[in-house]
Design an enzyme around this catalytic site. Structure first.
Site, PDB file in Angstrom:
ATOM      1  N   HIS A   1       0.568  -1.188  -0.082  1.00 46.87           N
ATOM      2  CA  HIS A   1       0.054   0.086   0.168  1.00 46.87           C
ATOM      3  C   HIS A   1       0.827   1.329   0.057  1.00 46.87           C
ATOM      4  O   HIS A   1       0.182   2.244  -0.126  1.00 46.87           O
ATOM      5  CB  HIS A   1      -0.868   0.011   1.185  1.00 46.87           C
ATOM      6  CG  HIS A   1      -1.935  -1.044   1.154  1.00 46.87           C
ATOM      7  ND1 HIS A   1      -3.029  -1.212   0.089  1.00 46.87           N
ATOM      8  CD2 HIS A   1      -2.512  -1.917   2.163  1.00 46.87           C
ATOM      9  CE1 HIS A   1      -3.577  -2.239   0.122  1.00 46.87           C
ATOM     10  NE2 HIS A   1      -3.478  -2.706   1.777  1.00 46.87           N
TER      11      HIS A   1
ATOM     12  N   ASP B   1      -2.888 -10.627  -2.384  1.00 50.62           N
ATOM     13  CA  ASP B   1      -3.540 -10.012  -1.263  1.00 50.62           C
ATOM     14  C   ASP B   1      -4.695  -9.970  -1.310  1.00 50.62           C
ATOM     15  O   ASP B   1      -5.336  -9.522  -2.565  1.00 50.62           O
ATOM     16  CB  ASP B   1      -2.626  -8.961  -0.576  1.00 50.62           C
ATOM     17  CG  ASP B   1      -3.069  -8.460   0.663  1.00 50.62           C
ATOM     18  OD1 ASP B   1      -2.041  -8.621   1.488  1.00 50.62           O
ATOM     19  OD2 ASP B   1      -3.912  -7.564   0.937  1.00 50.62           O
TER      20      ASP B   1
ATOM     21  N   HIS C   1      -6.517  -7.222  -0.180  1.00 48.92           N
ATOM     22  CA  HIS C   1      -6.586  -5.950  -0.662  1.00 48.92           C
ATOM     23  C   HIS C   1      -5.891  -5.461  -2.058  1.00 48.92           C
ATOM     24  O   HIS C   1      -4.529  -6.100  -2.352  1.00 48.92           O
ATOM     25  CB  HIS C   1      -6.117  -5.129   0.480  1.00 48.92           C
ATOM     26  CG  HIS C   1      -6.839  -5.375   1.891  1.00 48.92           C
ATOM     27  ND1 HIS C   1      -6.459  -5.907   2.479  1.00 48.92           N
ATOM     28  CD2 HIS C   1      -7.813  -4.701   2.256  1.00 48.92           C
ATOM     29  CE1 HIS C   1      -7.142  -6.106   3.672  1.00 48.92           C
ATOM     30  NE2 HIS C   1      -8.136  -5.402   3.519  1.00 48.92           N
TER      31      HIS C   1
ATOM     32  N   ASP D   1      -4.510 -12.754   3.464  1.00 50.71           N
ATOM     33  CA  ASP D   1      -5.738 -12.537   4.132  1.00 50.71           C
ATOM     34  C   ASP D   1      -6.836 -12.727   3.460  1.00 50.71           C
ATOM     35  O   ASP D   1      -8.053 -12.329   3.613  1.00 50.71           O
ATOM     36  CB  ASP D   1      -5.646 -11.111   4.346  1.00 50.71           C
ATOM     37  CG  ASP D   1      -5.121 -10.179   3.360  1.00 50.71           C
ATOM     38  OD1 ASP D   1      -4.761 -10.851   2.233  1.00 50.71           O
ATOM     39  OD2 ASP D   1      -5.022  -8.932   3.398  1.00 50.71           O
TER      40      ASP D   1
END
Length: 343
Positions: free
Chosen positions: A160, A196, A198, A285
């Site tokens: 991120h 991931d 996200h 995740d």
């Protein structure tokens, strides 16, 4: 497969984060990496774990704005002198159409670079995150020297973190730093595959206008999930990077039947691109019991994920990203690596 690790990650140990109006214990903590390390040692042996080498600042500056790197490295003495030894969260951000000008207050400077309230800075942050970048660079060096694959057990995660901003538990983009190192060492085309839950918004931001690094991200629909403002299918790159960005957003509740189709599509896109090496942003995740995610992958599914990545038949660096169901994180990560190794 060799794993690179540094215990300096433990210096980033946030007590809390703010989410949906509440101050809650941080989901991202040192135990995540410690549990993965224990499972790696069990699966691959103690001798498979290596300490990082130090590479200095230049590889970081190849992908990040020098002002942000300088801010992170110099932040704590200025903050603690003004505010005391408390974790640092921003309380102001530049609004749309505002100038991101340098200010004279360290708190305002924090809001200039940090995009959320999940990623506090503390006394040990810089040592932790710069060591994490070294972990990724050491794994990349192993692969560049001839290893088929290596695992960078980085923490905090990195995907991120953009060119000149950080957030989402991420401060330096370890995967982007590793990918850039392949380019710096002569590769003409490299891919980053982000698995991931996200979207890897920071990685997209860094490479969006470049044609030498393909970014493929499989993630939850950003209309409902962090980072919200990037990660849509129509974001395909710009300028020299046109068609070098591929987002594959999926709905809440996706299981491996759905996820696996997107993964095969992503792998196919990387093959078409002609990548000479691949960096995997390895978040687990997507697991069905993850406390902040809404996909439904089971532990055995991560074996198939690793096997599918192996079909690329490319030099591969795995870089640790998210995964917050801590009791299962070690098993799920090792299943990806084992699936890859045994393919």
């Amino acid at each position: 497969m060799k794993t690179v690790y540094s215990d300096l990650h433990g210096l980033q140990d946030a007590e809390a984060e703010f989410i949906r109006g509440k101050r809650v214990p941080s989901f991202e903590g040192p135990r995540r990496a410690e549990l993965v390390l224990a499972r790696v040692k069990e699966a691959f042996g103690l001798e498979s774990v290596l300490e990082r080498r130090e590479f200095g600042l230049q590889p970081l500056l190849e992908v990040h704005d020098e002002r942000m790197v300088s801010f992170l490295s110099d932040f704590w003495p200025r903050w603690s002198e003004e505010n005391g030894a408390v974790d640092a969260f921003p309380n102001a951000w530049p609004p749309p159409r505002a100038h991101r000008r340098q200010t004279q207050r360290i708190g305002a400077e924090l809001g200039r670079f940090c995009v959320d309230m999940s990623s506090p800075l503390m006394e040990g942050t810089w040592r932790a995150v710069s060591a994490g970048a070294d972990v990724a660079l050491t794994a990349q060096a192993l692969v560049s020297a001839g290893d088929r694959a290596a695992f960078a057990l980085c923490r905090p995660p990195g995907h991120h973190a953009g060119r000149d901003y950080f957030g989402g538990y991420c401060f330096l983009n370890n995967a982007a730093i590793a990918a850039q190192s392949f380019i710096d060492q002569g590769a003409s085309r490299v891919a980053v595959l982000d698995v991931d839950y996200h979207h890897g918004n920071g990685t997209q931001d860094i490479f969006y206008d470049r044609g030498d690094v393909l970014c493929v991200s499989i993630h939850a629909d950003p209309t409902k999930e962090y980072p919200y403002y990037l990660g849509y299918a129509d974001e395909t790159g710009e300028g020299p990077g046109a068609d070098a960005n591929c987002n594959l957003p999926l709905p809440w509740g996706s299981d491996y039947a759905t996820y696996g189709e997107a993964l095969v599509a992503g792998v196919s896109r990387i093959k078409q691109f002609g990548a000479e090496a691949v960096v995997i942003s390895l978040g687990v995740d997507t697991f069905e019991s993850d406390p902040i995610s809404r996909f439904k992958l089971r532990s055995d599914d991560f074996l198939y994920l690793g096997k599918t990545i192996a079909k690329l038949n490319l030099p591969t660096v795995f870089v640790m990203e998210g995964g917050y169901a801590v009791e299962a994180i070690g098993l799920n990560v090792v299943n990806v690596l084992s699936g890859f190794e045994n393919a």
